[in-house]
Write a protein that holds these residues in place. Structure first.
Motif, PDB file in Angstrom:
ATOM      1  N   GLU A 179       0.828  -1.209   0.000  1.00  0.00           N
ATOM      2  CA  GLU A 179       0.000   0.000   0.000  1.00  0.00           C
ATOM      3  C   GLU A 179       0.866   1.263   0.000  1.00  0.00           C
ATOM      4  O   GLU A 179       0.595   2.214  -0.740  1.00  0.00           O
ATOM      5  N   ALA A 220       2.143   1.727  -3.509  1.00  0.00           N
ATOM      6  CA  ALA A 220       1.127   2.221  -4.450  1.00  0.00           C
ATOM      7  C   ALA A 220       0.859   3.703  -4.252  1.00  0.00           C
ATOM      8  O   ALA A 220       0.437   4.400  -5.176  1.00  0.00           O
ATOM      9  N   PRO A 229       3.383   0.275 -12.388  1.00  0.00           N
ATOM     10  CA  PRO A 229       2.778  -1.003 -11.996  1.00  0.00           C
ATOM     11  C   PRO A 229       3.633  -1.779 -11.003  1.00  0.00           C
ATOM     12  O   PRO A 229       4.863  -1.726 -11.038  1.00  0.00           O
ATOM     13  N   LEU A 230       2.929  -2.502 -10.142  1.00  0.00           N
ATOM     14  CA  LEU A 230       3.583  -3.283  -9.100  1.00  0.00           C
ATOM     15  C   LEU A 230       3.091  -4.733  -9.156  1.00  0.00           C
ATOM     16  O   LEU A 230       1.887  -4.987  -9.134  1.00  0.00           O
ATOM     17  N   LEU A 284      -4.049  -7.399  -4.168  1.00  0.00           N
ATOM     18  CA  LEU A 284      -4.543  -6.427  -5.152  1.00  0.00           C
ATOM     19  C   LEU A 284      -5.225  -5.254  -4.459  1.00  0.00           C
ATOM     20  O   LEU A 284      -5.034  -4.099  -4.842  1.00  0.00           O
ATOM     21  N   ARG A 285      -6.004  -5.546  -3.437  1.00  0.00           N
ATOM     22  CA  ARG A 285      -6.701  -4.456  -2.743  1.00  0.00           C
ATOM     23  C   ARG A 285      -5.723  -3.537  -2.018  1.00  0.00           C
ATOM     24  O   ARG A 285      -6.006  -2.359  -1.807  1.00  0.00           O
ATOM     25  N   ALA A 286      -4.569  -4.085  -1.647  1.00  0.00           N
ATOM     26  CA  ALA A 286      -3.550  -3.244  -1.003  1.00  0.00           C
ATOM     27  C   ALA A 286      -2.882  -2.308  -2.012  1.00  0.00           C
ATOM     28  O   ALA A 286      -2.239  -1.338  -1.609  1.00  0.00           O
ATOM     29  N   GLY A 287      -3.038  -2.600  -3.314  1.00  0.00           N
ATOM     30  CA  GLY A 287      -2.495  -1.683  -4.310  1.00  0.00           C
ATOM     31  C   GLY A 287      -1.590  -2.305  -5.352  1.00  0.00           C
ATOM     32  O   GLY A 287      -1.008  -1.594  -6.162  1.00  0.00           O
ATOM     33  N   ALA A 288      -1.467  -3.644  -5.353  1.00  0.00           N
ATOM     34  CA  ALA A 288      -0.688  -4.298  -6.410  1.00  0.00           C
ATOM     35  C   ALA A 288      -1.548  -4.427  -7.667  1.00  0.00           C
ATOM     36  O   ALA A 288      -2.775  -4.438  -7.597  1.00  0.00           O
ATOM     37  N   ASP A 289      -0.898  -4.508  -8.812  1.00  0.00           N
ATOM     38  CA  ASP A 289      -1.613  -4.667 -10.073  1.00  0.00           C
ATOM     39  C   ASP A 289      -1.629  -6.111 -10.533  1.00  0.00           C
ATOM     40  O   ASP A 289      -2.527  -6.537 -11.239  1.00  0.00           O
ATOM     41  N   LYS A 290      -0.586  -6.842 -10.165  1.00  0.00           N
ATOM     42  CA  LYS A 290      -0.466  -8.227 -10.611  1.00  0.00           C
ATOM     43  C   LYS A 290       0.096  -9.064  -9.465  1.00  0.00           C
ATOM     44  O   LYS A 290       0.800  -8.557  -8.607  1.00  0.00           O
ATOM     45  N   PHE A 310     -10.042 -12.285 -11.206  1.00  0.00           N
ATOM     46  CA  PHE A 310      -9.415 -10.960 -11.353  1.00  0.00           C
ATOM     47  C   PHE A 310      -9.002 -10.637 -12.791  1.00  0.00           C
ATOM     48  O   PHE A 310      -8.525  -9.540 -13.054  1.00  0.00           O
ATOM     49  N   GLY A 344     -10.680  -4.705  -8.052  1.00  0.00           N
ATOM     50  CA  GLY A 344      -9.240  -4.685  -7.823  1.00  0.00           C
ATOM     51  C   GLY A 344      -8.701  -3.438  -7.153  1.00  0.00           C
ATOM     52  O   GLY A 344      -9.338  -2.849  -6.290  1.00  0.00           O
ATOM     53  N   ASN A 345      -7.513  -3.051  -7.571  1.00  0.00           N
ATOM     54  CA  ASN A 345      -6.715  -2.016  -6.938  1.00  0.00           C
ATOM     55  C   ASN A 345      -7.321  -0.621  -7.097  1.00  0.00           C
ATOM     56  O   ASN A 345      -7.342  -0.068  -8.193  1.00  0.00           O
ATOM     57  N   VAL A 356      -6.295   1.746  -4.733  1.00  0.00           N
ATOM     58  CA  VAL A 356      -5.339   2.580  -4.005  1.00  0.00           C
ATOM     59  C   VAL A 356      -4.640   3.548  -4.959  1.00  0.00           C
ATOM     60  O   VAL A 356      -4.510   4.739  -4.679  1.00  0.00           O
ATOM     61  N   SER A 357      -4.207   3.023  -6.113  1.00  0.00           N
ATOM     62  CA  SER A 357      -3.408   3.846  -7.031  1.00  0.00           C
ATOM     63  C   SER A 357      -4.212   5.017  -7.583  1.00  0.00           C
ATOM     64  O   SER A 357      -3.722   6.149  -7.610  1.00  0.00           O
ATOM     65  N   ARG A 361      -1.032   4.585 -13.232  1.00  0.00           N
ATOM     66  CA  ARG A 361       0.162   3.741 -13.276  1.00  0.00           C
ATOM     67  C   ARG A 361       1.118   4.213 -14.368  1.00  0.00           C
ATOM     68  O   ARG A 361       1.987   3.460 -14.794  1.00  0.00           O
TER      69      ARG A 361
END
Lengths: 265, 215
Positions: A67, A70, A76-77, A93-99, A120, B22-23, B25-26, B195
């Motif tokens: 997080e 992000a 991208p992370l 993913l919810r913490a802020g990763a993309d993959k 996902f 999904g994400n 946060v970003s 991103r």
């Protein structure tokens, strides 16, 4: 035109970067988000965290650094290591990763690849394939065998057949590491890369063996890689991301060059 | 980075639709960096009175439409866009604006004529990575951003507008596809500005500023 990506990989344990780095202007060179932001400023196209935390209770720490990353590195992370279920992937993913990158767990439970992709999307599912050269056999006709648990344990699976299988199951990208070359600085195994990149239509990320810019160029030209990952040469400041990309551009490869990306480290 | 302080120093209210894609946060952090006061709406009642409505998202259309319906969002989004209020759709949030998706046959919002198609001419799929975005006309969202700047993409499908005039930008990946659409105060981008480094943050800041000016 789609750019060839250059991706620094950070090994993370208990929320800290494990292998030291030589950035001179970092407040805390063990802090993954600070390092990730530094690499982003230097022109990294993406960041990979490989979480090697042994204990499951370390997961909360990982989610925290994802997080914080992000929130400060707007590239991208991808997070690999320790994802054992669809719920684990959701949390990352919810913490802020993309993959998310799946490795040993995918070999143990291939259907996890399908479940994660169904939930996902394939674009979020990377399968990491660690492979070594062995004499060709009935089980491993290509002579490239899949190994798991950080390269320690062979599983008698042909890397080419495994690559095809995980793509059918929904992997959107393959991270292909040569265990023979990893950490040796002897260059990527471009034959292994070519064998896999020629077999699948998803992007292939090359990993294991980079010593300098010529290896990145070879991974793309000879190995057919869409992206190239390295750790030590960036952390030890032997080469900067910008230097590697400048060499790739000079060789005629399409790369993303930042206006300020050539600044000295 | 490229922070923007809105008029009078007040933060610009922006709502991000949270439909489990999904994400978040970003995009939230990019909006905050751009001077927005960000609210996350999991149901239509939580949308509030923003200057800008953002629909992000990655993945497939059918489950996304199911979740939008479950949150009661569909009529609100349709009314919002019909009133030409500032709207930003990102990736799936752009694709859902079309009439239907070829991916799973889902009927989508139908705000724009056309449908979402697979990038069958692409040498690699998904199309993952940084690629050049070529604008067809000037638009405030791209103010201060170089022509053919690189943005980050991750997708296998893209919207194919029936009305050529809404195509703001295109990108090449074995074939040309629509990278951005614009109509009035509606903007949709196939790439991920949250991103896409400094240029991505600049685009988000431009969109927030335009929304504040339109309010």
């Amino acid at each position: 035109m789609l750019r060839r990506r250059v991706i620094p990989c950070l090994d993370v344990a208990n929320g800290r970067v494990v292998k030291g780095t030589r950035f001179v202007d970092l407040r805390d060179e063990g802090d993954p988000p600070e390092l990730a932001e530094r690499y982003a400023r230097e022109g990294a196209d993406e960041i990979v965290y490989l979480d090697i935390t042994a204990a499951p209770e370390g997961r909360g720490t990982l989610l925290d650094i994802v997080e914080r990353t992000a929130r400060r590195a707007f590239i991208p992370l991808t997070v690999g290591g320790g994802v054992r279920s669809v719920d684990d992937m959701r949390d990352v993913l919810r913490a802020g990763a993309d993959k998310v990158s799946l490795n040993t767990r995918a070999v143990e439970d291939p259907d996890l690849v399908r479940r994660c992709a169904a939930r996902f999307g394939s674009q979020a599912v990377v399968v990491a394939i660690d492979a070594r050269r062995v004499p060709a056999s009935e089980a491993v006709p290509s002579g490239f065998e899949v190994v798991v648990r950080g390269g320690r344990e062979p599983v008698g699976l042909d890397a080419l057949a495994w690559a095809r299988r995980v793509v059918e199951l929904g992997a959107g990208e393959l991270l292909v590491t040569s265990i023979d070359r990893d950490g040796t600085g002897s260059g990527f195994d471009t034959e292994q890369l070519r064998a896999i990149s020629g077999l699948v239509t998803v992007p292939v990320i090359a990993s294991g063996g980079a010593a300098g810019p010529k290896d990145f160029i070879a991974a793309v030209r000879d190995g057919g890689a869409d992206a190239v990952l390295a750790a030590g040469i960036f952390h030890r400041r032997e080469w900067t991301i910008a230097e590697v990309k400048a060499a790739m551009a000079a060789a005629g490869l399409p790369v993303r060059i930042l206006p300020g990306g050539t600044e000295a480290a | 980075m490229t922070g923007v302080v809105a008029r009078g120093g007040a933060r610009v209210p922006v709502t991000v639709v949270d439909y489990g894609a999904g994400n978040l946060v970003s995009i939230e952090q990019a909006l905050v960096t751009a001077g927005a006061d960000v609210r996350r709406a999991a149901t239509v009642a939580e949308i509030g009175q923003p200057a800008l409505l953002v629909v992000p998202g990655v993945g497939a259309s059918a489950p996304a439409m199911d979740r939008l319906r479950a949150g009661g969002f569909v009529p609100a989004i349709l009314d919002w866009i019909a009133a030409d209020r500032p709207f930003l759709g990102i990736c799936l949030g752009l694709q859902l604006l079309f009439e239907a998706s070829d991916e799973d046959g889902a009927a989508t919002l139908g705000v724009l004529r056309g449908h979402t198609v697979r990038l069958d001419g692409a040498p690699t799929l998904p199309h993952i990575g940084w690629n050049q975005v070529e604008r067809r006309f000037d638009h405030p969202a791209f103010a201060g951003i170089a022509a053919r700047a690189d943005f980050y993409f991750v997708h296998s499908y893209a919207g194919a507008p029936a009305d050529d005039e809404v195509v703001l930008a295109e990108t090449e990946h074995g074939m040309r596809f629509t990278a951005a659409v614009a109509r009035g105060n509606l903007l949709g981008v196939q790439f991920h500005p949250e991103r896409s480094g400094t240029d991505g943050l600049r685009l988000v800041a431009n969109v927030v500023r335009s929304a504040a000016d339109a309010a």
